[in-house]
Design an enzyme around this catalytic site. Structure first.
Site, mmCIF file in Angstrom:
data_model
loop_
_atom_site.group_PDB
_atom_site.id
_atom_site.type_symbol
_atom_site.label_atom_id
_atom_site.label_comp_id
_atom_site.label_asym_id
_atom_site.label_seq_id
_atom_site.Cartn_x
_atom_site.Cartn_y
_atom_site.Cartn_z
ATOM 1 N N LEU A 181 0.836 -1.215 0.000
ATOM 2 C CA LEU A 181 0.000 0.000 0.000
ATOM 3 C C LEU A 181 0.868 1.260 0.000
ATOM 4 O O LEU A 181 1.964 1.262 0.573
ATOM 5 C CB LEU A 181 -0.921 -0.004 1.218
ATOM 6 N N CYS A 182 0.343 2.303 -0.608
ATOM 7 C CA CYS A 182 1.106 3.549 -0.716
ATOM 8 C C CYS A 182 0.921 4.389 0.539
ATOM 9 O O CYS A 182 0.389 5.505 0.483
ATOM 10 C CB CYS A 182 0.668 4.324 -1.939
ATOM 11 N N THR A 183 1.278 3.817 1.665
ATOM 12 C CA THR A 183 1.240 4.558 2.910
ATOM 13 C C THR A 183 2.299 3.966 3.839
ATOM 14 O O THR A 183 2.468 2.736 3.885
ATOM 15 C CB THR A 183 -0.155 4.526 3.593
#
Ligand SMILES: Cc1ncc(COP(=O)(O)O)c(C=O)c1O
Length: 422
Positions: A344-346
């Protein structure tokens, strides 16, 4: 984990791809046998579907546990479709909508667990419209809080159950409702305890409250439901809960109650989810990429908190700690320290930080232990639109695809017709 178990997981990853949840039904069976060894015949077991509602798993449980506890009307229907007779299903939960109450009563469930007097009035109105008398179980919120539980719900304001202080009024109100029949009591006040003495102390609180409740209601209860709170060791530093010790501490009081006329026909129930199915499950994830950044050795995996919120420390934990993870592809290699992240882009998508594992290479399969409960259906799988994990069951060592397609809540429901169950 044994070498054979590792091989089986690697084989599942090869055959079905990753991410994939794997549930070993033989492990579930062995755990239930262990429960029976300690607690039968004093306690029956109720399986809380919220831990894992996979239909194949449920169908296997239907023949092995006495009751199913559903927390939505969809879970009620899952239970009966899996083979639980409706009269062996209870329905708990704090925000039951009128539609759900109607559907559950129409489905002839054996016990509607009332969370408030207001809910009782609503259920009574609906039961009257359906011309039935619904068996209900009153959930109580104890005034005392248990010690040594992962999460505790009691001893404070709560959306669950009626406060112990209000018990007398609540019982009077519920018993005045013609279309409800009060048949028992329920307490679930703490979860995930690894301390046998704490569980036993908590059960002593339940017993005191149940005795008082039965006296107030002048009731020979059909069911007394003990929310067990049995925990499992998620962290490497934790030890198994000693259920034999719980048996030694608790069973004498239960045996004594069972010898009294008022409890002679009572079913004493241990309600739980995680202890039964948690250790039977693994989440398999593949390593997609690697990177060294400022002396931290990252491994990027194809599963993150979208697939396993709890393992990423986002389900009620204050401090994220590393769960037990194994490199099943390369178990004998030299140990290194890694930070494992998801896709995930977090930056909060962390599976484990500074964890020691046998050398982890791209394409290796990692297995996250204790993933049989609060895994797939407790995770925000739609976040960032990665593929949903498969669900694979192992039965007698053979792997079978048990993946469920579509949302569990979308199943058709029989509405507005009472099927004449009583
Ligand atoms: C009413 C009730 N029953 C059963 C459970 C299952 O708990 P566990 O899976 O920890 O055994 C819960 C969990 O929160 C619950 O609220």
């Amino acid at each position: 984990m044994t070498m054979a178990a590792r091989k089986a997981l690697v084989q599942v990853a090869k055959e079905f791809g990753t991410p994939a949840y794997v549930y070993d039904l033989d492990v579930v069976r062995a755990r239930l046998a262990d429960l029976a060894r300690v607690f039968a015949p004093h306690f029956s077991v109720s399986y809380a579907l919220k831990a894992n509602p996979n239909p194949t798993l449920l169908a296997s449980l239907a023949g092995q546990v006495a009751l199913a506890d559903a927390s939505s009307v969809a879970e009620v229907h899952r239970s009966t479709e899996a083979g639980f007779p409706a009269d062996r299903v209870t329905f708990s939960g704090p925000a039951k909508r009128p539609r759900e109450l109607r559907d559950a009563i129409s489905a002839c469930i054996g016990g509607l667990v009332l969370e408030s007097v207001r809910e009782a009035a609503e259920a009574n109105r609906i039961a009257a419209e359906l011309h039935v008398r619904q068996d209900v179980i009153l959930r109580i919120n104890p005034a005392t809080s248990p010690r040594h539980f992962g999460v505790s719900f009691s001893g404070k304001a709560s959306q669950f159950g009626v406060d112990e202080e209000e018990l007398s009024t609540a019982i009077e109100r519920i018993q005045s409702l013609n279309n409800l029949k009060l048949t028992g009591f329920h307490i679930y006040s703490g979860t995930n305890s690894l301390n046998a003495q704490a569980v036993s102390d908590n059960f002593a609180i339940f017993i005191r409250i149940f005795r008082r409740a039965c006296q107030l209601a002048e009731l020979r209860p059909a069911k007394l439901i003990f929310g067990s709170g049995f925990g499992i060791p998620y962290l490497a530093s934790e030890a198994e809960l000693d259920i034999d010790a719980i048996g030694r501490l608790v069973i004498p009081s239960i045996a004594e109650m069972r010898s009294e006329p008022v409890f002679a026909d009572t079913m004493f129930v241990l309600e739980m989810g995680r202890w039964i199915v948690g250790p039977a499950g693994w989440l398999l994830t593949s390593v997609v990429a690697e990177k060294l950044s400022r002396a931290v050795d990252f491994r990027m995996c194809d599963a993150g908190f979208n697939n396993h919120l709890a393992a990423c420390g986002m389900m009620g934990t204050v401090i994220r700690r590393n769960w037990r993870i194994e490199n099943v592809s390369n178990p004998d290699a030299a140990m290194h320290r890694y930070t494992l992240v998801g896709p995930l882009c977090t930056s909060i998508d962390v599976l484990a930080s500074d964890i020691e594992l046998p050398e982890v290479r791209v394409d290796d399969t990692l297995a996250i232990a204790n993933s049989g409960a609060y895994g797939l259906t407790a995770s925000p799988t739609r976040f960032i639109s990665h593929p949903e994990p498969a669900e694979i069951v192992l039965i007698d060592g053979a792997a079978r695809d048990a993946t469920e397609r579509g949302s569990p809540a979308e199943k058709p429901v029989v509405r507005d017709q009472h099927r004449g169950c009583r």
